[in-house]
Design an enzyme around this catalytic site. Structure first.
Site, PDB file in Angstrom:
ATOM      1  N   LEU A  83      35.318  23.126  -9.178  1.00  0.00           N
ATOM      2  CA  LEU A  83      34.969  23.795  -7.868  1.00  0.00           C
ATOM      3  C   LEU A  83      35.397  22.552  -7.028  1.00  0.00           C
ATOM      4  O   LEU A  83      35.279  23.511  -5.305  1.00  0.00           O
ATOM      5  CB  LEU A  83      33.524  23.734  -7.962  1.00  0.00           C
ATOM      6  CG  LEU A  83      32.335  24.297  -8.769  1.00  0.00           C
ATOM      7  CD1 LEU A  83      31.091  23.590  -8.316  1.00  0.00           C
ATOM      8  CD2 LEU A  83      33.442  25.820  -7.984  1.00  0.00           C
ATOM      9  N   ASP A 134      19.118  24.174 -20.337  1.00  0.00           N
ATOM     10  CA  ASP A 134      18.685  25.158 -19.323  1.00  0.00           C
ATOM     11  C   ASP A 134      19.718  26.724 -19.782  1.00  0.00           C
ATOM     12  O   ASP A 134      21.085  26.616 -20.024  1.00  0.00           O
ATOM     13  CB  ASP A 134      19.041  24.682 -18.281  1.00  0.00           C
ATOM     14  CG  ASP A 134      19.726  25.581 -16.436  1.00  0.00           C
ATOM     15  OD1 ASP A 134      18.341  25.857 -16.539  1.00  0.00           O
ATOM     16  OD2 ASP A 134      19.909  26.652 -16.833  1.00  0.00           O
ATOM     17  N   GLN A 188      16.063  25.492  -8.278  1.00  0.00           N
ATOM     18  CA  GLN A 188      17.604  25.168  -9.181  1.00  0.00           C
ATOM     19  C   GLN A 188      18.661  25.680  -7.990  1.00  0.00           C
ATOM     20  O   GLN A 188      18.296  26.224  -7.636  1.00  0.00           O
ATOM     21  CB  GLN A 188      18.033  25.588 -10.434  1.00  0.00           C
ATOM     22  CG  GLN A 188      19.081  25.146 -10.893  1.00  0.00           C
ATOM     23  CD  GLN A 188      19.060  25.681 -12.558  1.00  0.00           C
ATOM     24  OE1 GLN A 188      20.212  26.523 -12.650  1.00  0.00           O
ATOM     25  NE2 GLN A 188      18.075  25.558 -13.600  1.00  0.00           N
ATOM     26  N   GLY A 204      35.381  19.794 -12.053  1.00  0.00           N
ATOM     27  CA  GLY A 204      36.269  19.203 -11.181  1.00  0.00           C
ATOM     28  C   GLY A 204      36.760  20.685 -10.545  1.00  0.00           C
ATOM     29  O   GLY A 204      37.353  20.417  -9.547  1.00  0.00           O
ATOM     30  N   TYR A 260      22.454  22.036 -11.108  1.00  0.00           N
ATOM     31  CA  TYR A 260      23.033  23.190 -11.210  1.00  0.00           C
ATOM     32  C   TYR A 260      24.704  22.215 -11.066  1.00  0.00           C
ATOM     33  O   TYR A 260      25.337  21.918  -9.704  1.00  0.00           O
ATOM     34  CB  TYR A 260      23.235  24.035 -11.212  1.00  0.00           C
ATOM     35  CG  TYR A 260      23.034  25.332  -9.762  1.00  0.00           C
ATOM     36  CD1 TYR A 260      24.186  25.156 -10.217  1.00  0.00           C
ATOM     37  CD2 TYR A 260      22.609  25.999 -10.030  1.00  0.00           C
ATOM     38  CE1 TYR A 260      24.756  25.968  -9.055  1.00  0.00           C
ATOM     39  CE2 TYR A 260      22.778  26.730  -8.742  1.00  0.00           C
ATOM     40  CZ  TYR A 260      24.174  27.513  -7.957  1.00  0.00           C
ATOM     41  OH  TYR A 260      24.777  27.812  -7.772  1.00  0.00           O
ATOM     42  N   TYR A 318      22.981  35.004 -18.160  1.00  0.00           N
ATOM     43  CA  TYR A 318      24.410  34.332 -19.375  1.00  0.00           C
ATOM     44  C   TYR A 318      25.193  35.457 -20.905  1.00  0.00           C
ATOM     45  O   TYR A 318      24.125  34.661 -21.710  1.00  0.00           O
ATOM     46  CB  TYR A 318      23.684  32.663 -20.318  1.00  0.00           C
ATOM     47  CG  TYR A 318      23.599  32.092 -18.397  1.00  0.00           C
ATOM     48  CD1 TYR A 318      24.662  32.370 -17.131  1.00  0.00           C
ATOM     49  CD2 TYR A 318      23.050  31.058 -18.968  1.00  0.00           C
ATOM     50  CE1 TYR A 318      24.074  31.597 -15.890  1.00  0.00           C
ATOM     51  CE2 TYR A 318      23.073  30.338 -17.990  1.00  0.00           C
ATOM     52  CZ  TYR A 318      23.411  30.306 -16.327  1.00  0.00           C
ATOM     53  OH  TYR A 318      22.524  29.458 -15.229  1.00  0.00           O
ATOM     54  N   THR A 364      24.334  25.885 -19.574  1.00  0.00           N
ATOM     55  CA  THR A 364      24.886  26.698 -21.602  1.00  0.00           C
ATOM     56  C   THR A 364      25.718  27.552 -20.820  1.00  0.00           C
ATOM     57  O   THR A 364      25.850  28.687 -21.729  1.00  0.00           O
ATOM     58  CB  THR A 364      23.587  27.024 -21.801  1.00  0.00           C
ATOM     59  OG1 THR A 364      22.331  27.955 -21.238  1.00  0.00           O
ATOM     60  CG2 THR A 364      22.741  26.044 -23.230  1.00  0.00           C
ATOM     61  N   TRP A 365      26.010  27.750 -19.695  1.00  0.00           N
ATOM     62  CA  TRP A 365      26.491  29.001 -18.702  1.00  0.00           C
ATOM     63  C   TRP A 365      27.798  28.659 -19.577  1.00  0.00           C
ATOM     64  O   TRP A 365      28.459  27.643 -20.195  1.00  0.00           O
ATOM     65  CB  TRP A 365      26.492  28.227 -16.929  1.00  0.00           C
ATOM     66  CG  TRP A 365      27.659  29.713 -17.099  1.00  0.00           C
ATOM     67  CD1 TRP A 365      27.326  31.332 -17.152  1.00  0.00           C
ATOM     68  CD2 TRP A 365      27.762  30.125 -15.583  1.00  0.00           C
ATOM     69  NE1 TRP A 365      27.376  32.483 -16.347  1.00  0.00           N
ATOM     70  CE2 TRP A 365      27.714  31.331 -15.270  1.00  0.00           C
ATOM     71  CE3 TRP A 365      28.238  28.914 -13.974  1.00  0.00           C
ATOM     72  CZ2 TRP A 365      28.462  31.795 -13.518  1.00  0.00           C
ATOM     73  CZ3 TRP A 365      28.629  29.933 -12.944  1.00  0.00           C
ATOM     74  CH2 TRP A 365      28.487  30.827 -12.931  1.00  0.00           C
TER      75      TRP A 365
HETATM   76  P1  NDP Z   1      29.377  21.496 -14.636  1.00  0.00           P
HETATM   77  O1  NDP Z   1      29.084  21.019 -13.447  1.00  0.00           O
HETATM   78  O2  NDP Z   1      27.993  21.336 -15.757  1.00  0.00           O
HETATM   79  O3  NDP Z   1      30.378  21.618 -15.688  1.00  0.00           O
HETATM   80  C1  NDP Z   1      31.326  22.357 -16.687  1.00  0.00           C
HETATM   81  C2  NDP Z   1      32.201  22.394 -17.179  1.00  0.00           C
HETATM   82  O4  NDP Z   1      33.084  20.567 -17.270  1.00  0.00           O
HETATM   83  C3  NDP Z   1      33.186  22.387 -18.537  1.00  0.00           C
HETATM   84  O5  NDP Z   1      34.639  22.507 -18.598  1.00  0.00           O
HETATM   85  C4  NDP Z   1      32.790  21.148 -19.282  1.00  0.00           C
HETATM   86  O6  NDP Z   1      33.606  21.225 -19.983  1.00  0.00           O
HETATM   87  C5  NDP Z   1      32.967  19.938 -18.570  1.00  0.00           C
HETATM   88  N1  NDP Z   1      32.983  18.872 -18.998  1.00  0.00           N
HETATM   89  C6  NDP Z   1      31.402  18.510 -19.518  1.00  0.00           C
HETATM   90  N2  NDP Z   1      31.243  17.547 -19.601  1.00  0.00           N
HETATM   91  C7  NDP Z   1      31.857  17.113 -19.638  1.00  0.00           C
HETATM   92  C8  NDP Z   1      32.398  15.387 -19.673  1.00  0.00           C
HETATM   93  N3  NDP Z   1      31.369  14.634 -19.600  1.00  0.00           N
HETATM   94  N4  NDP Z   1      34.045  15.184 -19.871  1.00  0.00           N
HETATM   95  C9  NDP Z   1      34.755  16.287 -19.608  1.00  0.00           C
HETATM   96  N5  NDP Z   1      34.750  17.971 -19.082  1.00  0.00           N
HETATM   97  C10 NDP Z   1      33.185  17.853 -18.823  1.00  0.00           C
HETATM   98  O7  NDP Z   1      29.064  23.022 -14.855  1.00  0.00           O
HETATM   99  P2  NDP Z   1      28.027  24.246 -14.889  1.00  0.00           P
HETATM  100  O8  NDP Z   1      28.863  26.020 -14.459  1.00  0.00           O
HETATM  101  O9  NDP Z   1      28.323  24.857 -16.699  1.00  0.00           O
HETATM  102  O10 NDP Z   1      26.966  23.893 -14.574  1.00  0.00           O
HETATM  103  C11 NDP Z   1      25.776  23.608 -15.410  1.00  0.00           C
HETATM  104  C12 NDP Z   1      24.749  24.071 -15.881  1.00  0.00           C
HETATM  105  O11 NDP Z   1      23.864  24.561 -14.529  1.00  0.00           O
HETATM  106  C13 NDP Z   1      25.450  25.378 -16.431  1.00  0.00           C
HETATM  107  O12 NDP Z   1      26.021  25.698 -17.481  1.00  0.00           O
HETATM  108  C14 NDP Z   1      24.128  26.879 -16.107  1.00  0.00           C
HETATM  109  O13 NDP Z   1      22.989  26.285 -16.988  1.00  0.00           O
HETATM  110  C15 NDP Z   1      22.832  25.763 -14.346  1.00  0.00           C
HETATM  111  N6  NDP Z   1      23.911  26.923 -13.823  1.00  0.00           N
HETATM  112  C16 NDP Z   1      23.304  27.701 -13.268  1.00  0.00           C
HETATM  113  C17 NDP Z   1      23.481  28.186 -11.981  1.00  0.00           C
HETATM  114  C18 NDP Z   1      22.220  29.465 -10.958  1.00  0.00           C
HETATM  115  O14 NDP Z   1      22.436  29.693 -10.366  1.00  0.00           O
HETATM  116  N7  NDP Z   1      20.457  28.627 -11.226  1.00  0.00           N
HETATM  117  C19 NDP Z   1      24.718  28.509 -11.682  1.00  0.00           C
HETATM  118  C20 NDP Z   1      25.605  27.915 -11.871  1.00  0.00           C
HETATM  119  C21 NDP Z   1      25.334  26.865 -13.111  1.00  0.00           C
HETATM  120  P3  NDP Z   1      33.717  20.951 -21.580  1.00  0.00           P
HETATM  121  O15 NDP Z   1      33.132  22.355 -22.652  1.00  0.00           O
HETATM  122  O16 NDP Z   1      35.366  20.794 -22.109  1.00  0.00           O
HETATM  123  O17 NDP Z   1      32.902  19.966 -22.082  1.00  0.00           O
END
Ligand code: NDP
Length: 285
Positions: A203, A50, A166, A201, A194, A55, A21-22
């Protein structure tokens, strides 16, 4: 993915696929869409959510609080994270209270130290243990801990009560496979991945352009994003938390649990994006 749940070292069962949910909850105009996305996920059967106090400065937790209203709390597995500077005796109890208030609940299933900071590990562990005793959290873990940090954690009193680590893990960032993932497996600590979609993509641009990823997507009649999820979930000790603010994407991600990559397909992905052959330090975002 073979099993939908994973057994934690304290006996709890944790879902292997959930919702990140970031950035969710940060834009008022997206509130309805994001609430609907989370609710669509829960309706479809997603139990793990999560979040973190970081956030949106609590706004993500508040969005979740609104979204989960009316659902059976006991079916959900809520995870939040404490800032390192709040992870000591003076501040953690206030932090958890605020998190619970934001989420409109009276306990967390899992509370994580977001990353390692200046507070001694002994002190954070002591506080986490106290929170478990008080019933505010059911379990605790860490985030962004590399193998050396994990070893150190397990050497402090009750440090071995840590149930997950994580860290960043996706097809284009496989450094954890060298020693962290095997070490965690040996200690029965799941790795919570995560950025499993490499932030759609962003990253690593070549992931979604890869002909191997595209071909495997075509064979299974799935999207390249679902291939990325199936890749991390191929490892039995991994939990993934893709984030989406769109119901359609949340459901696509949830369906990735049904995908079984063959060993040959896994081998092709492995060849296209090889894991490093020596120690590399943890990737972070
Ligand atoms: P993700 O790798 O989950 O990617 C998120 C992106 O993917 C968004 O832009 C989303 O856009 C897009 N997306 C998601 N599903 C689809 C799909 N089926 N088709 C096309 N695009 C898609 O990145 P996060 O950085 O958000 O990592 C996931 C989670 O991990 C975070 O939200 C957080 O909860 C956690 N986290 C923890 C960290 C830590 O330090 N502990 C650091 C970073 C993340 P759209 O909304 O348009 O679908």
């Amino acid at each position: 993915m073979n099993k939908n749940e994973i057994k934690l070292s304290n006996g709890m069962e944790m879902p292997r696929l959930g919702m990140g949910t970031w950035f969710l909850g940060e834009k008022k105009q997206k509130d309805d869409q994001e609430t609907a996305a989370l609710r669509a996920g829960i309706d479809a059967g997603i139990r793990l959510i999560d979040t973190a106090e970081m956030y949106g400065d609590g706004k993500s937790e508040q969005l979740i609080g609104r979204a989960i209203k009316g659902y059976d709390r006991s079916r959900l597995f809520l995870v939040s994270k404490v800032y390192p500077h709040n992870a000591g005796r003076r501040k953690i109890f206030k932090s958890v209270q605020q998190t619970l208030k934001n989420l409109q609940t009276d306990y967390l299933d899992l509370y994580l130290l977001h990353w390692r900071g200046a507070v001694p590990l002994e002190e954070t562990v002591e506080c986490m243990e106290q929170l478990v005793k008080e019933g505010k959290i059911r379990s605790w873990g860490v985030s962004n801990f590399d193998t050396d940090d994990m070893r150190e954690l397990l050497s402090v009193p009750n440090g071995d009560h840590c149930v997950v680590d994580q860290v960043l893990y996706h097809l284009g960032s496989r450094g954890v496979e060298y020693d962290l993932l095997p070490w965690l497996e040996e200690h029965q600590i799941p790795l919570m991945a995560y950025c499993p979609l490499a932030q759609a993509g962003d990253l690593q641009k070549d992931l979604l352009k890869s002909s191997t990823v595209k071909e495997i997507a075509k064979i299974h009649n799935i999207t390249p994003m679902q291939v990325l999820l199936a890749f991390v979930l191929y490892q039995p000790n991994v939990i993934a938390i893709p984030r989406s603010g769109k119901a359609e994407h949340v459901l696509q991600n949830w369906n990735a649990r049904k995908i079984r990559l063959t060993d040959v397909e896994y081998g092709l992905l492995d060849k296209a994006f090889p894991a490093p052959k020596q120690k590399t330090y943890l990737d972070i975002v």
